[in-house]
Design a protein around this motif. Structure first.
Motif, PDB file in Angstrom:
ATOM      1  N   GLN A  54       0.844  -1.206   0.000  1.00  0.00           N
ATOM      2  CA  GLN A  54       0.000   0.000   0.000  1.00  0.00           C
ATOM      3  C   GLN A  54       0.878   1.255   0.000  1.00  0.00           C
ATOM      4  O   GLN A  54       0.623   2.200  -0.736  1.00  0.00           O
ATOM      5  CB  GLN A  54      -0.857  -0.043   1.258  1.00  0.00           C
ATOM      6  N   SER A  77     -15.849   1.097  -0.743  1.00  0.00           N
ATOM      7  CA  SER A  77     -14.463   1.471  -0.992  1.00  0.00           C
ATOM      8  C   SER A  77     -14.416   2.620  -1.983  1.00  0.00           C
ATOM      9  O   SER A  77     -15.270   2.727  -2.862  1.00  0.00           O
ATOM     10  CB  SER A  77     -13.734   0.250  -1.576  1.00  0.00           C
ATOM     11  N   MET A 116     -13.217   3.849 -10.142  1.00  0.00           N
ATOM     12  CA  MET A 116     -12.889   2.563 -10.787  1.00  0.00           C
ATOM     13  C   MET A 116     -11.781   1.824 -10.027  1.00  0.00           C
ATOM     14  O   MET A 116     -11.340   0.764 -10.457  1.00  0.00           O
ATOM     15  CB  MET A 116     -12.378   2.794 -12.226  1.00  0.00           C
ATOM     16  N   HIS A 117     -11.279   2.397  -8.956  1.00  0.00           N
ATOM     17  CA  HIS A 117     -10.151   1.775  -8.250  1.00  0.00           C
ATOM     18  C   HIS A 117     -10.657   0.584  -7.428  1.00  0.00           C
ATOM     19  O   HIS A 117     -11.517   0.762  -6.566  1.00  0.00           O
ATOM     20  CB  HIS A 117      -9.489   2.788  -7.307  1.00  0.00           C
ATOM     21  N   ASP A 118     -10.118  -0.579  -7.698  1.00  0.00           N
ATOM     22  CA  ASP A 118     -10.657  -1.740  -6.969  1.00  0.00           C
ATOM     23  C   ASP A 118      -9.611  -2.586  -6.249  1.00  0.00           C
ATOM     24  O   ASP A 118      -9.930  -3.644  -5.722  1.00  0.00           O
ATOM     25  CB  ASP A 118     -11.496  -2.624  -7.904  1.00  0.00           C
TER      26      ASP A 118
HETATM   27  C1  B12 Z   1      -3.451   2.178  -9.179  1.00  0.00           C
HETATM   28  C2  B12 Z   1      -4.103   3.520  -9.371  1.00  0.00           C
HETATM   29  C3  B12 Z   1      -4.957   3.660 -10.474  1.00  0.00           C
HETATM   30  C4  B12 Z   1      -5.359   2.490 -11.379  1.00  0.00           C
HETATM   31  C5  B12 Z   1      -6.420   1.669 -10.654  1.00  0.00           C
HETATM   32  C6  B12 Z   1      -6.349   0.201 -10.993  1.00  0.00           C
HETATM   33  C7  B12 Z   1      -7.345  -0.579 -10.177  1.00  0.00           C
HETATM   34  N1  B12 Z   1      -7.722  -1.695 -10.739  1.00  0.00           N
HETATM   35  O1  B12 Z   1      -7.735  -0.212  -9.091  1.00  0.00           O
HETATM   36  C8  B12 Z   1      -5.922   3.243 -12.627  1.00  0.00           C
HETATM   37  C9  B12 Z   1      -4.829   3.407 -13.672  1.00  0.00           C
HETATM   38  C10 B12 Z   1      -7.136   2.602 -13.315  1.00  0.00           C
HETATM   39  C11 B12 Z   1      -6.233   4.620 -12.045  1.00  0.00           C
HETATM   40  C12 B12 Z   1      -7.062   5.519 -12.676  1.00  0.00           C
HETATM   41  C13 B12 Z   1      -7.240   6.815 -12.251  1.00  0.00           C
HETATM   42  N2  B12 Z   1      -6.641   7.401 -11.199  1.00  0.00           N
HETATM   43 CO1  B12 Z   1      -5.644   6.428  -9.874  1.00  0.00          CO
HETATM   44  N3  B12 Z   1      -4.429   5.791  -8.675  1.00  0.00           N
HETATM   45  C14 B12 Z   1      -3.876   4.603  -8.454  1.00  0.00           C
HETATM   46  C15 B12 Z   1      -2.906   4.638  -7.242  1.00  0.00           C
HETATM   47  C16 B12 Z   1      -1.479   4.734  -7.774  1.00  0.00           C
HETATM   48  C17 B12 Z   1      -2.996   3.476  -6.278  1.00  0.00           C
HETATM   49  C18 B12 Z   1      -4.378   3.167  -5.691  1.00  0.00           C
HETATM   50  C19 B12 Z   1      -4.261   1.849  -4.964  1.00  0.00           C
HETATM   51  O2  B12 Z   1      -4.543   0.799  -5.517  1.00  0.00           O
HETATM   52  N4  B12 Z   1      -3.698   1.904  -3.743  1.00  0.00           N
HETATM   53  C20 B12 Z   1      -3.353   0.672  -2.974  1.00  0.00           C
HETATM   54  C21 B12 Z   1      -4.560   0.131  -2.207  1.00  0.00           C
HETATM   55  C22 B12 Z   1      -4.178  -1.217  -1.581  1.00  0.00           C
HETATM   56  O3  B12 Z   1      -4.860   1.068  -1.182  1.00  0.00           O
HETATM   57  P1  B12 Z   1      -6.356   1.435  -0.755  1.00  0.00           P
HETATM   58  O4  B12 Z   1      -7.244   1.520  -1.932  1.00  0.00           O
HETATM   59  O5  B12 Z   1      -6.302   2.591   0.155  1.00  0.00           O
HETATM   60  O6  B12 Z   1      -6.862   0.108   0.038  1.00  0.00           O
HETATM   61  C23 B12 Z   1      -6.417  -0.284   1.321  1.00  0.00           C
HETATM   62  C24 B12 Z   1      -7.238   0.301   2.458  1.00  0.00           C
HETATM   63  O7  B12 Z   1      -7.686   1.608   2.240  1.00  0.00           O
HETATM   64  C25 B12 Z   1      -8.333  -0.705   2.671  1.00  0.00           C
HETATM   65  N5  B12 Z   1      -9.604  -0.579   1.937  1.00  0.00           N
HETATM   66  C26 B12 Z   1      -9.852  -0.170   0.687  1.00  0.00           C
HETATM   67  N6  B12 Z   1     -11.135  -0.259   0.406  1.00  0.00           N
HETATM   68  C27 B12 Z   1     -11.752  -0.741   1.506  1.00  0.00           C
HETATM   69  C28 B12 Z   1     -13.104  -0.994   1.777  1.00  0.00           C
HETATM   70  C29 B12 Z   1     -13.469  -1.455   3.038  1.00  0.00           C
HETATM   71  C30 B12 Z   1     -14.896  -1.720   3.314  1.00  0.00           C
HETATM   72  C31 B12 Z   1     -12.477  -1.660   4.031  1.00  0.00           C
HETATM   73  C32 B12 Z   1     -12.866  -2.131   5.374  1.00  0.00           C
HETATM   74  C33 B12 Z   1     -11.127  -1.416   3.768  1.00  0.00           C
HETATM   75  C34 B12 Z   1     -10.782  -0.962   2.509  1.00  0.00           C
HETATM   76  O8  B12 Z   1      -7.774  -1.942   2.301  1.00  0.00           O
HETATM   77  C35 B12 Z   1      -6.648  -1.782   1.427  1.00  0.00           C
HETATM   78  C36 B12 Z   1      -5.504  -2.581   2.039  1.00  0.00           C
HETATM   79  O9  B12 Z   1      -5.227  -2.204   3.362  1.00  0.00           O
HETATM   80  C37 B12 Z   1      -3.387   5.934  -6.498  1.00  0.00           C
HETATM   81  C38 B12 Z   1      -2.357   6.632  -5.615  1.00  0.00           C
HETATM   82  C39 B12 Z   1      -2.677   6.513  -4.143  1.00  0.00           C
HETATM   83  N7  B12 Z   1      -1.857   7.122  -3.355  1.00  0.00           N
HETATM   84  O10 B12 Z   1      -3.641   5.930  -3.728  1.00  0.00           O
HETATM   85  C40 B12 Z   1      -3.896   6.775  -7.672  1.00  0.00           C
HETATM   86  C41 B12 Z   1      -4.993   7.860  -7.466  1.00  0.00           C
HETATM   87  C42 B12 Z   1      -6.032   7.317  -6.474  1.00  0.00           C
HETATM   88  N8  B12 Z   1      -5.570   8.021  -8.801  1.00  0.00           N
HETATM   89  C43 B12 Z   1      -5.817   9.226  -9.054  1.00  0.00           C
HETATM   90  C44 B12 Z   1      -6.355   9.681 -10.295  1.00  0.00           C
HETATM   91  C45 B12 Z   1      -6.424  11.170 -10.486  1.00  0.00           C
HETATM   92  C46 B12 Z   1      -6.796   8.763 -11.266  1.00  0.00           C
HETATM   93  C47 B12 Z   1      -7.458   9.107 -12.615  1.00  0.00           C
HETATM   94  C48 B12 Z   1      -8.465  10.255 -12.591  1.00  0.00           C
HETATM   95  C49 B12 Z   1      -6.314   9.347 -13.619  1.00  0.00           C
HETATM   96  C50 B12 Z   1      -6.734   9.826 -14.985  1.00  0.00           C
HETATM   97  N9  B12 Z   1      -6.315  11.038 -15.300  1.00  0.00           N
HETATM   98  O11 B12 Z   1      -7.408   9.116 -15.711  1.00  0.00           O
HETATM   99  C51 B12 Z   1      -8.147   7.767 -12.973  1.00  0.00           C
HETATM  100  C52 B12 Z   1      -9.569   7.702 -12.351  1.00  0.00           C
HETATM  101  C53 B12 Z   1     -10.424   6.598 -12.866  1.00  0.00           C
HETATM  102  C54 B12 Z   1     -11.698   6.475 -12.000  1.00  0.00           C
HETATM  103  N10 B12 Z   1     -12.791   7.105 -12.391  1.00  0.00           N
HETATM  104  O12 B12 Z   1     -11.654   5.852 -10.960  1.00  0.00           O
HETATM  105  C55 B12 Z   1      -5.518  10.161  -7.886  1.00  0.00           C
HETATM  106  C56 B12 Z   1      -6.799  10.571  -7.133  1.00  0.00           C
HETATM  107  C57 B12 Z   1      -6.851  12.039  -6.820  1.00  0.00           C
HETATM  108  C58 B12 Z   1      -8.068  12.378  -6.020  1.00  0.00           C
HETATM  109  N11 B12 Z   1      -7.798  12.974  -4.894  1.00  0.00           N
HETATM  110  O13 B12 Z   1      -9.201  12.145  -6.374  1.00  0.00           O
HETATM  111  C59 B12 Z   1      -4.487   9.302  -7.057  1.00  0.00           C
HETATM  112  C60 B12 Z   1      -4.500   9.603  -5.546  1.00  0.00           C
HETATM  113  C61 B12 Z   1      -3.085   9.592  -7.679  1.00  0.00           C
HETATM  114  C62 B12 Z   1      -2.602  10.997  -7.402  1.00  0.00           C
HETATM  115  N12 B12 Z   1      -1.772  11.180  -6.380  1.00  0.00           N
HETATM  116  O14 B12 Z   1      -2.962  11.913  -8.090  1.00  0.00           O
HETATM  117  N13 B12 Z   1      -5.593   4.812 -10.898  1.00  0.00           N
END
Ligand code: B12
Length: 212
Positions: A44, A148, A102-104
């Protein structure tokens, strides 16, 4: 135990070979689920590095896509060793990534872990509208709804979903947990969820506590 910082860095660098090598060695060492949860945390943090590079325009959307594929691969390797402890106290949970998002990856990690802990999981996928969450909770009589989202706009979609539950007269019948990078205590209050977390393992423990 593997070098967590090296793993975080390898993900940040999008170094697939290094990530796979570290994780395969780790899984072969037959780790505990607590150790595996630490490794998920390191992954993460690696994704946060990717996000920072994206913001600084050093990485582009193609790199985000690759990072997403890399993390999915990482979680596939880790699947046999991650998961909450199965306490035998099962319940049912509806999960999904909220409308507009769309983030999953995080949602999939949580879904796998909560399923490993014995819950029946109904995963609605990505971009799930409020009405779809409400209908599924009603249909399967779920005890818990897990939403999420990682985009800022996810907060509004979560809020709309809780409002839809309320309007359907179902808010008192289901516990609501939210997860994903932007969720905070303040957002949780604003949304009207019961709790929030940015740590899937912690989320599993909370859900287990709810169905005791
Ligand atoms: C990978 C990624 C993508 C991939 C997603 C692939 C996929 N299948 O998910 C792709 C390329 C598709 C993508 C697209 C986009 N992305 Co993106 N992406 C990311 C990135 C690098 C990582 C996200 C991630 O997977 N994190 C790792 C996971 C494991 O962490 P997590 O989700 O927080 O989950 C943990 C916990 O939170 C928890 N959890 C999560 N969900 C749930 C639910 C429950 C119920 C519970 C209990 C726990 C829980 O469990 C997990 C493990 O502990 C982030 C950067 C970041 N810092 O997050 C940007 C980011 C989220 N993206 C961003 C952007 C801007 C986009 C786009 C708009 C880019 C574009 N110009 O097209 C598009 C948006 C598409 C859309 N409409 O969703 C921005 C969001 C900005 C904002 N504040 O809104 C970020 C922050 C990047 C940045 N710094 O600018 N993205």
């Amino acid at each position: 135990m593997l070098d967590l910082e090296a793993l975080t860095q390898a993900i940040g660098d999008l170094d697939e070979g290094q990530v796979v090598e570290l994780l395969e060695g780790f899984v072969a060492s037959k780790p505990s689920s607590a150790e595996a949860n630490q490794v998920v945390g390191a992954c993460q943090r690696g994704m946060s590095i990717v996000g920072d590079f994206f913001e600084k325009k050093e990485y582009y959307v193609g790199d985000l896509i690759f990072a997403g594929e890399l993390l999915n691969k990482a979680i596939e390797i880790l699947k046999p060793v991650i998961g909450g402890e199965n306490t035998g106290k099962v319940g049912s949970i509806v999960v999904g990534t909220v409308q507009g998002d769309m983030h999953d990856i995080g949602k999939n990690i949580f879904a796998s872990m909560v399923e490993a802990a014995g819950f029946v999981v109904y995963d609605l996928g990505i971009d799930v509208p409020p009405v779809a969450f409400v209908e599924k909770v009603k249909e399967v009589k779920a005890e818990i709804l897990g939403m999420s989202g990682v985009l800022t706009l996810a907060i509004d979609s979560m809020k709309a979903t809780v409002k839809a539950l309320d309007e359907a007269g179902m808010r008192d019948q289901v516990k609501v947990i939210i997860g994903g990078n932007p969720v905070t205590e303040e957002a949780c209050k604003q949304i009207g969820a019961d709790t929030f977390t940015t740590n899937a393992a912690e989320g599993v423990k909370i859900c287990q506590g709810w169905v005791k």
